[in-house]
Design an enzyme around this catalytic site. Sequence first.
Site, PDB file in Angstrom:
ATOM      1  N   GLU A 152      34.073  38.012  37.112  1.00 31.16           N
ATOM      2  CA  GLU A 152      35.504  38.018  37.393  1.00 31.16           C
ATOM      3  C   GLU A 152      35.747  37.388  38.769  1.00 31.16           C
ATOM      4  O   GLU A 152      35.438  37.983  39.799  1.00 31.16           O
ATOM      5  CB  GLU A 152      36.047  39.447  37.346  1.00 31.16           C
ATOM      6  CG  GLU A 152      37.552  39.522  37.446  1.00 31.16           C
ATOM      7  CD  GLU A 152      38.083  40.943  37.327  1.00 31.16           C
ATOM      8  OE1 GLU A 152      39.193  41.101  36.800  1.00 31.16           O
ATOM      9  OE2 GLU A 152      37.389  41.885  37.763  1.00 31.16           O
ATOM     10  N   LYS A 184      47.555  57.394  45.904  1.00 26.61           N
ATOM     11  CA  LYS A 184      46.898  56.690  46.996  1.00 26.61           C
ATOM     12  C   LYS A 184      47.009  55.196  46.692  1.00 26.61           C
ATOM     13  O   LYS A 184      46.244  54.645  45.918  1.00 26.61           O
ATOM     14  CB  LYS A 184      45.424  57.110  47.108  1.00 26.61           C
ATOM     15  CG  LYS A 184      44.840  56.973  48.528  1.00 26.61           C
ATOM     16  CD  LYS A 184      44.811  55.550  49.086  1.00 26.61           C
ATOM     17  CE  LYS A 184      43.706  54.728  48.465  1.00 26.61           C
ATOM     18  NZ  LYS A 184      43.677  53.330  49.081  1.00 26.61           N
ATOM     19  N   CYS A 191      43.896  41.429  36.280  1.00 26.75           N
ATOM     20  CA  CYS A 191      42.798  41.867  35.409  1.00 26.75           C
ATOM     21  C   CYS A 191      42.875  41.241  34.021  1.00 26.75           C
ATOM     22  O   CYS A 191      41.853  41.055  33.367  1.00 26.75           O
ATOM     23  CB  CYS A 191      42.782  43.387  35.289  1.00 26.75           C
ATOM     24  SG  CYS A 191      42.380  44.240  36.818  1.00 26.75           S
ATOM     25  N   GLU A 226      41.334  51.766  34.417  1.00 30.62           N
ATOM     26  CA  GLU A 226      41.608  50.389  33.989  1.00 30.62           C
ATOM     27  C   GLU A 226      40.910  49.485  34.981  1.00 30.62           C
ATOM     28  O   GLU A 226      41.306  49.396  36.147  1.00 30.62           O
ATOM     29  CB  GLU A 226      43.115  50.150  33.947  1.00 30.62           C
ATOM     30  CG  GLU A 226      43.492  48.849  33.234  1.00 30.62           C
ATOM     31  CD  GLU A 226      43.650  47.683  34.179  1.00 30.62           C
ATOM     32  OE1 GLU A 226      42.701  46.859  34.260  1.00 30.62           O
ATOM     33  OE2 GLU A 226      44.696  47.577  34.827  1.00 30.62           O
TER      34      GLU A 226
END
Length: 508
Positions: A397, A188, A296, A262
């Site tokens: 973040e 997906k 990331c 992750e």
Amino acid sequence: MTQLDTAPVTGGTRPRHHDHFIDGDWVRSSGEIIERRAPATGLLVSQVAAGTADTVDRAVAAARRAFEDDRWSQVSGFERAAVLHRVADLISTHAETLARLDAEEVGKPILVARADVAGAAQLTRYAAGLAIQMQGTTHTNNGPEHTGLVLREAAGVVGLITPWNFPALILSQKLPLALAAGCTVVVKPSELTSSSAAAIARLYAEAGLPDGVLNVVTGDGRAGAALAEHPDVDVLSFTGSTATGRRIIAASAGNLKKLSLELGGKAATVVFPDADLDAAAAGVVFGGFFNNGECCVAQSRLLVHTDIAEEFLAAVRERTAALRVGQPLDETTDVGALIHEAHLRAVVGAIDRAEEAGATVLVGGSRASSPQLAGGSFLVPTVLDGVTPQMAAFSDEIFGPVLTASRFRTTEEALALANGVDYGLSNSVWSRDIDTALPFARGLRSGSVYVNTVIDGPPTMPFGGYKTSGIGREMGQAGFEEFTELKSVSIRTGTRPGRFTIGTPPAS
């Protein structure tokens, strides 16, 4: 050779359309269509079918049939490797087309997208080697009448949910390893960047992958949730935000599926006075602004020793100001467009809040506004100085081209600052002294540490996070093993009855 519906839309041409790929066929959805506009131009570039729970059911059923009828899981590792090598060849053949797809839909510079696709081919070749080497162990240490076999087997049906920032690359950190192990797969992709996943599915089909082994369901988070919750998915691998990762953990509880997650990061680059400062400044700018900072492992926090702070920040500011913000398909672009307008506003809001909290903007801090960038979501690369651990910009973040700078005096203080966030995906340290760099690297609580380099490492090395940056690993032997299970087989030879005393008939 496969003809890919992949020509970038530069104005006036029809958008690409992608249906679901299930059991070897392209399945048109009768439901909602999701439109994607290029973040750099606002042009409609693709339309994808919005998968539903029923679509996911159909794809998972196809993957289960393909797994259980042994069309892939029980063929030799050499046969699986041959298919993967053909896929790698096809990815290389279509590299420019795939790179232009990701550059257009993500907004990333074409040079970065080309490196992503080259990495995808390399990862696929590496996975082919793992398919040949899949093996277990034998145990003969329990006496001469006992032989133990530990078999490593394909885990079953795998669900892969991939993010928008590295569509081809992150798919290839997962998919070929799962296939190398003998698993069957439902992918997906992000609804924002589905084109390269659809194109790569065509390449796998051309390479001879049997029908049903790879299935792609396009759509938004509803399709992802259905895949995470599905009781017939054995392993789920997800890359994305920590908040979504937590929801996936809850969704997986139904059948306790194996998870590899992750998640987010807030990496620090730590620069000591004895570092090669010119190389370190180049590394800081690359690590902070690579892929528009939408990464990331972006090294988004600079921790610099007070003795060199002013000199070093001047060099970083100069390098940052020289970065060229431009259209993704322009060969000279360093920083492209952010993924969409709402994300741009969120990044600008984070910069504004940092200023209100006392940080200083050394460079950037606002939307890029040249006529060539009109209609796109562009931000001038930004460096914030004087950021303290009490500020949200230090620990949250931001996921954009924003670098924060903080100072330290001692090694212990630097280590506390580097580890003082909830994330633990990667960090880097710059020092010429191995007696400084290696102990510091060992003290960092992160899955990857870069010493005198940044965002570096071959596919043979595992990748993943500590703390809220995730669980499990991708790439390397450890990443391959995420898609396998171990089975212990105990074999007893010779005399057996003496071992079984329960239920022994009494002597007559």
